[in-house]
Design an enzyme around this catalytic site. Structure first.
Site: not given
Length: 274
Positions: A33, A35
């Site tokens: 991922d 953020d």
């Protein structure tokens, strides 16, 4: 190499030595991922993380990234240009994989407009704007609706808020459940549209057709790798990393920040090579 030795965590150094003799084909795909995992929310990747990933890739470890944001935002956070980001990762997926690349080769783009007609989309957007208009928050800014290729992103405060306002809203949201209540109301209002409503990042909610979550990207990599490790921060139920975290095609890891990501990656590869 000497620069990397000074920059990388000392715990990684023995691992890099052992990896030099490992066959790349035996290594798993590491899928990240953005953020909260590779970067702090909406901030750039640090030099330490950049060098950490480069050290792994230079030893043959396959790397991939899947973000919910659009290509422009992901590119801004992870590199100086799309070409720069593509040079750092074997696969780059944005908008949950609706936009993706293997190296510099693009996969077909899937559009939410092809799934829902304009009338349905406008009905959804109008309802959201009406809902937001009734909210009273510490502050409101602009860009409450962001239309992306494969999803809609809705932000009660507005995506044009400053970083300080972002943090303020996130703290307020944790206390009052603004996004959670909004997501529940949307699921009830549009139950017939078969929508996935996922809370992501600090200020927004992602809305997309069911099945268009981050597991969408797995179709492009599942046949290439025997093992796929996914690292994400919002892996709890209702979070935008949950679906891919629990998917049987991945081994999921919950991280708290980029530093924790580096520690967990190091542990995964140590276990593999030992």
């Amino acid at each position: 190499i000497e620069i990397l030795v000074r920059l990388l965590p000392s715990s990684l150094l023995p691992l890099l030595v052992r990896m030099s003799s490992a066959a790349p084909s035996k290594l798993p795909l590491l899928l990240f991922d953005v953020d909260g995992t590779l970067t702090m929310p909406r901030l750039d990747m640090t030099p330490q993380m950049r060098d950490f990933l480069q050290a792994l890739r230079s030893k043959g470890v396959p790397l991939a990234v899947v973000g919910g944001s659009d290509l422009k935002k992901v590119t801004e956070q992870l590199g100086n240009s799309l070409e720069d980001v593509q040079s750092r990762f074997d696969y780059v997926f944005t908008e949950n994989g609706l936009v993706g690349f293997k190296g510099t080769t693009a996969f077909p783009i899937t559009s939410i407009q092809s799934r829902y007609g304009e009338a349905e989309l406008q009905k959804l957007i109008n309802w959201v704007l009406g809902y937001f208009s009734r909210l009273e928050l510490p502050c409101k800014r602009g860009n409450f609706v962001e239309f992306r290729s494969g999803m809609l992103n809705f932000s009660p405060i507005g995506r044009s808020c400053s970083y300080e306002e972002r943090l303020q809203f996130n703290a307020y949201d944790k206390e009052h459940g603004i996004r959670e209540k909004f997501a529940d109301a949307m699921r009830a209002e549009f139950a017939d549209m078969n929508l996935e409503v996922a809370i992501g990042g600090q200020i927004s909610v992602d809305v997309f057709p069911r099945g268009w979550d981050k597991t969408f990207c797995l179709q492009y990599v599942e046949k290439e790798f025997e093992t796929i490790h996914f690292f994400g921060d919002r892996t709890m139920e209702g979070g935008n990393d949950h679906a891919i975290f629990v998917d049987p095609r991945t081994i999921g890891h919950t991280v708290t920040d980029p530093e924790d990501t580096m520690k967990q990656v190091t542990a995964v590869l140590e276990g593999l090579i030992d």
